[in-house]
Write a protein that holds these residues in place. Structure first.
Motif, PDB file in Angstrom:
ATOM      1  N   ALA A 133       0.879  -1.174   0.000  1.00 15.09           N
ATOM      2  CA  ALA A 133       0.000   0.000   0.000  1.00 15.09           C
ATOM      3  C   ALA A 133       0.912   1.218   0.000  1.00 15.09           C
ATOM      4  O   ALA A 133       1.737   1.379   0.897  1.00 15.09           O
ATOM      5  CB  ALA A 133      -0.907   0.005   1.220  1.00 15.09           C
ATOM      6  N   VAL A 134       0.792   2.064  -1.026  1.00 15.28           N
ATOM      7  CA  VAL A 134       1.643   3.245  -1.152  1.00 15.28           C
ATOM      8  C   VAL A 134       0.839   4.463  -0.728  1.00 15.28           C
ATOM      9  O   VAL A 134      -0.040   4.931  -1.451  1.00 15.28           O
ATOM     10  CB  VAL A 134       2.188   3.405  -2.586  1.00 15.28           C
ATOM     11  CG1 VAL A 134       3.102   4.626  -2.670  1.00 15.28           C
ATOM     12  CG2 VAL A 134       2.939   2.144  -3.019  1.00 15.28           C
ATOM     13  N   VAL A 135       1.123   4.954   0.468  1.00 18.94           N
ATOM     14  CA  VAL A 135       0.399   6.086   1.047  1.00 18.94           C
ATOM     15  C   VAL A 135       1.030   7.387   0.568  1.00 18.94           C
ATOM     16  O   VAL A 135       2.227   7.610   0.762  1.00 18.94           O
ATOM     17  CB  VAL A 135       0.406   6.023   2.588  1.00 18.94           C
ATOM     18  CG1 VAL A 135      -0.317   7.226   3.176  1.00 18.94           C
ATOM     19  CG2 VAL A 135      -0.218   4.725   3.072  1.00 18.94           C
ATOM     20  N   PRO A 149      -6.186  10.401  -0.577  1.00 19.52           N
ATOM     21  CA  PRO A 149      -7.563  10.887  -0.464  1.00 19.52           C
ATOM     22  C   PRO A 149      -7.937  11.927  -1.526  1.00 19.52           C
ATOM     23  O   PRO A 149      -9.116  12.112  -1.806  1.00 19.52           O
ATOM     24  CB  PRO A 149      -7.640  11.482   0.943  1.00 19.52           C
ATOM     25  CG  PRO A 149      -6.229  11.705   1.353  1.00 19.52           C
ATOM     26  CD  PRO A 149      -5.384  10.721   0.608  1.00 19.52           C
ATOM     27  N   GLY A 150      -6.966  12.553  -2.147  1.00 17.25           N
ATOM     28  CA  GLY A 150      -7.251  13.550  -3.173  1.00 17.25           C
ATOM     29  C   GLY A 150      -7.544  12.969  -4.545  1.00 17.25           C
ATOM     30  O   GLY A 150      -7.932  13.701  -5.460  1.00 17.25           O
ATOM     31  N   VAL A 184      -7.545   4.442  -3.287  1.00 22.94           N
ATOM     32  CA  VAL A 184      -8.398   4.540  -2.106  1.00 22.94           C
ATOM     33  C   VAL A 184      -7.947   5.729  -1.268  1.00 22.94           C
ATOM     34  O   VAL A 184      -6.827   6.220  -1.404  1.00 22.94           O
ATOM     35  CB  VAL A 184      -8.389   3.239  -1.270  1.00 22.94           C
ATOM     36  CG1 VAL A 184      -8.948   2.073  -2.078  1.00 22.94           C
ATOM     37  CG2 VAL A 184      -6.999   2.912  -0.748  1.00 22.94           C
ATOM     38  N   GLY A 185      -8.841   6.172  -0.373  1.00 22.27           N
ATOM     39  CA  GLY A 185      -8.554   7.353   0.426  1.00 22.27           C
ATOM     40  C   GLY A 185      -7.770   7.103   1.694  1.00 22.27           C
ATOM     41  O   GLY A 185      -7.132   8.015   2.222  1.00 22.27           O
ATOM     42  N   SER A 186      -7.817   5.874   2.187  1.00 23.72           N
ATOM     43  CA  SER A 186      -7.104   5.570   3.430  1.00 23.72           C
ATOM     44  C   SER A 186      -6.836   4.075   3.514  1.00 23.72           C
ATOM     45  O   SER A 186      -7.454   3.271   2.803  1.00 23.72           O
ATOM     46  CB  SER A 186      -7.916   6.012   4.652  1.00 23.72           C
ATOM     47  OG  SER A 186      -9.056   5.193   4.795  1.00 23.72           O
TER      48      SER A 186
END
Length: 155
Positions: free
Chosen positions: A19-21, A50-51, A63-65
């Motif tokens: 998951a790349v935040v 989230p943008g 995805v946003g989170s």
């Protein structure tokens, strides 16, 4: 922070889903090309930003989170400022009981958040890039023709 090559190689070998935040949809941003590289190397990349929720990046919906991900994640790769790390790490630890690695990108460090993850048995890498480490450890890193066999100093 010093990490042995064997430790980094083990992490990059056992990891399947990342998951790349903080991933960007802009192809000149480091988060974009690192995520793209990982996807080209066979990792399943889940983009988190989230943008840009609902857009598609590397065949996956953004995805946003982390809490919106309903599958196993082996590594959370963080492309955010160091002061944004603690809630990301806490969310990752809550969301993914089998999480193996928290990876903080170059310039990103948070000792307290790292300690919380390590206390739960999660490996933590700070101030490193998985793309650079993969290329270095698996023989892909070439700097200006060096070590390619193409350029030689021999006459």
């Amino acid at each position: 922070m010093t990490y042995s090559d064997a430790h980094l190689r083990d992490i990059l070998t056992r990891t399947k889903t990342v998951a790349v935040v903080g991933v960007s949809t802009n192809p000149v941003r480091p988060s974009y090309y690192v995520a793209r590289y990982l996807s080209l190397k066979g990792y399943t990349v889940i983009p988190v930003n989230p943008g840009h929720v609902g857009k598609t990046l590397f065949g996956a919906e953004i995805v946003g989170s982390l809490s919106e991900i309903n599958r196993r994640v082996d590594m959370v790769d963080i492309f955010r400022r160091s002061d944004a790390v603690p809630p990301i790490v806490d969310e990752a630890l809550e969301q993914f009981p089998d999480l193996q690695t928290i990876w903080m990108q170059i310039g990103v460090e948070h000792v307290e958040a790292a300690a919380r993850a390590e206390a739960r048995g999660v490996d933590v890498i700070m101030n490193r890039c998985p793309k650079i480490e993969y290329q270095r450890l698996f023989g892909e890193l070439r700097m200006g023709g060096f070590n390619t066999g193409v350029i030689s100093s021999k006459l």
